[in-house]
Scaffold this active site. Sequence first.
Site, mmCIF file in Angstrom:
data_model
loop_
_atom_site.group_PDB
_atom_site.id
_atom_site.type_symbol
_atom_site.label_atom_id
_atom_site.label_comp_id
_atom_site.label_asym_id
_atom_site.label_seq_id
_atom_site.Cartn_x
_atom_site.Cartn_y
_atom_site.Cartn_z
ATOM 1 N N GLU B 60 0.891 -1.157 0.093
ATOM 2 C CA GLU B 60 0.134 0.047 0.088
ATOM 3 C C GLU B 60 0.836 1.299 0.099
ATOM 4 O O GLU B 60 0.474 2.091 -0.650
ATOM 5 C CB GLU B 60 -0.977 0.009 1.082
ATOM 6 C CG GLU B 60 -2.157 -0.838 0.997
ATOM 7 C CD GLU B 60 -1.782 -2.385 1.271
ATOM 8 O OE1 GLU B 60 -0.912 -2.533 1.712
ATOM 9 O OE2 GLU B 60 -2.462 -3.238 0.985
ATOM 10 N N HIS B 129 -10.405 -4.836 8.384
ATOM 11 C CA HIS B 129 -11.009 -4.680 7.078
ATOM 12 C C HIS B 129 -12.163 -3.629 7.040
ATOM 13 O O HIS B 129 -12.325 -2.937 5.804
ATOM 14 C CB HIS B 129 -11.693 -5.957 6.468
ATOM 15 C CG HIS B 129 -10.719 -6.892 5.740
ATOM 16 N ND1 HIS B 129 -9.808 -7.581 6.759
ATOM 17 C CD2 HIS B 129 -10.341 -7.325 4.475
ATOM 18 C CE1 HIS B 129 -9.215 -8.579 5.758
ATOM 19 N NE2 HIS B 129 -9.593 -8.282 4.560
#
Lengths: 360, 325
Positions: B60, B129
């Site tokens: 990321e 998440h």
Amino acid sequence: MKYVLENIESQFEMFQILNEDGKIVNEDDMPDLSDEELKELMRRMVYTRILDQRSIALNRQGRLGFYAPTAGQEASQLGSQFALEQEDFILPGYRDVPQLIWQGLPLYQAFLFSKGHFHGNQYPENLHALSPQIIIGAQYVQAAGVALGIKKRGKKNVAITYTGDGGTSQGDFYEGINFAGAYKAPAIFVVQNNRFAISVPVEKQSNAKTLAQKSVAAGIEGIQVDGMDVLAVYAATKSARDRAVNGDGPTLIETLTYRFGPHTMSGDDPTRYRTEELDNEWAKKDPLVRFRKFLEDKKLWSEEDENKVIDEAKEDIKQAIKKAEEQPKQKVTDLISNMYEELPSNLQEQMEIYKEKESK
Amino acid sequence: MAQMTMIQAITDAMRTELKNDENVLVFGEDVGQNGGVFRATEGLQDEFGEDRVFDTPLAESGIGGLAIGLALQGYRPVPEIQFFGFVYEVMDSINGQMARLRYRSGGHHTAPITIRAPFGGGVHTPELHADSLEGLIAQQPGIKVVIPSTPYEAKGLLISAIRDNDPVVFLEHMKLYRSFRGEVPEEGYTVELGKADVKREGKDVTLVSYGAMVHASLKAAEELEKDGIDAEVIDLRTVSPIDYETIIKSVKKTNRVVVVQEAQRQAGVAANVVAEIQEQAILHLEAPVLRVTAPDTVYAFSDAEEVWLPNHRDIVEKVNTVINF
């Protein structure tokens, strides 16, 4: 079962052209530089050494702010920058102000950067660069992006970025070289291994024998270079640049160097972590001494040339610091106006408050 | 007019902007042939080619850095972070780097980047998440945070975000992706960033909300109507910067406010809304401004998720408290 680490590590040998005595030890890789270009390289190194000395003095007088000394690293910094074209993009670390200066950053703006004034970062149009990165390694992932953009635009240029030995421990270092490798992007990743990340020695930073070998995991070329030999650094960067613009992907260049001074001028004391013996050992490798010998042997450099550069540098610095000090003080309203293209209502209100405060 | 789910509207917005501006690039983990794990980029690589819509390595921070670098070469990057719970891996790129690019260069560089990410709870994901982490970004000046609650707004807001010359974090509530359809025009259109929307007009109490909680608030308003309480529902749509003008106007009309967020109570967007209301309109208030939020625990394990998440019943309860104060 077959382990290969030792075999791989032994492949990374330090690339050198000039030895400590200024003698060519590697004729085959001698770069194709004219006498004028060789003299220009020396001129830039001497100039930058003077700039470093004066910057330290100005910092001590309170006339400059944040400053990371550069003496010892001139060959790594200027040899690599000398291999660039004007349209190439530089993503420097905080010690890499000299590369910006020789790529076109006016000296007074470099001083403004040090003084914490954002005009120091408002670069001229012909300088393609970010201002020095403070977060260790963040510039490596950004360099992969700039390089991919250059590739997508079809330009024959490179993105070059710099970090130190400590930087190679960061996640962003690995992500950056891996992304650039995956996209075969025209990036050059320079690691100036000056042996200490502030105080932590490179031996404690990693079990890797060389930092250049970290390229292997990313599937990109890597080379370890004598970072005190300006010709070797130039030749390695030139070769990496040629490969990058030919579509052959990124290169990791580790330069073995040493910072003669402290980490920064903000209270670092190198005697806490470096021995005098080590300092002396590296002083013998001084990139200026070595290159001066080489040029003197070729009758390309004299004391007169040296003094001329020193005088020129001192005069430029005097003018530049004067100009930096004449710059109007940074205002909070300047900061507010540079947050967004259009100010949201909260900042519009705060703008009015600070306009009022700053008019008093 | 086409009926679309929110995720279809989001895909349509990206398709519109990929057509509209050759500098728009869409990339992230699995966004290419796979079309993204939620299928937000379904078909875009086939339509626009791998040069415009492409997979990234799985990192990321690398994605964030890539976006910044591409922006520096004049592109308009639209990276996807696969789940916003992974934002910690890219926090420096977002809050530390792209939010400061214009500022630190004195306007010389800009970061016209739109980071899209699914967020919010209620769909039984594994841990890390489903968090509502919009507050982390909303605290950082220099970057906008946009959260749509309907398909129509998702398309219009995303197009505005992509065209914006400053960085935007665009958060897509996972539960809203396919839970209902709405009318979405086929042509390109924009919904202005930084402007709240009055989703339901009312005179007795103001519910300020965003994301999935807009729907919980609307459901609460329906229940309250049965008891003769007329609730106004404001959808912030952008949680940084917040449109206080619309909120204050409503507060001056209803004199009672409940702020609803799915995120935990500590810090966060709702706290900021409450603070601003008391600074700007305390004399118009007939009761303290209350909040409906999740409790201050780490995001719930999915087995406890339904109780943990705020719902319309919690909202009705708080409204009754401010009405009867």
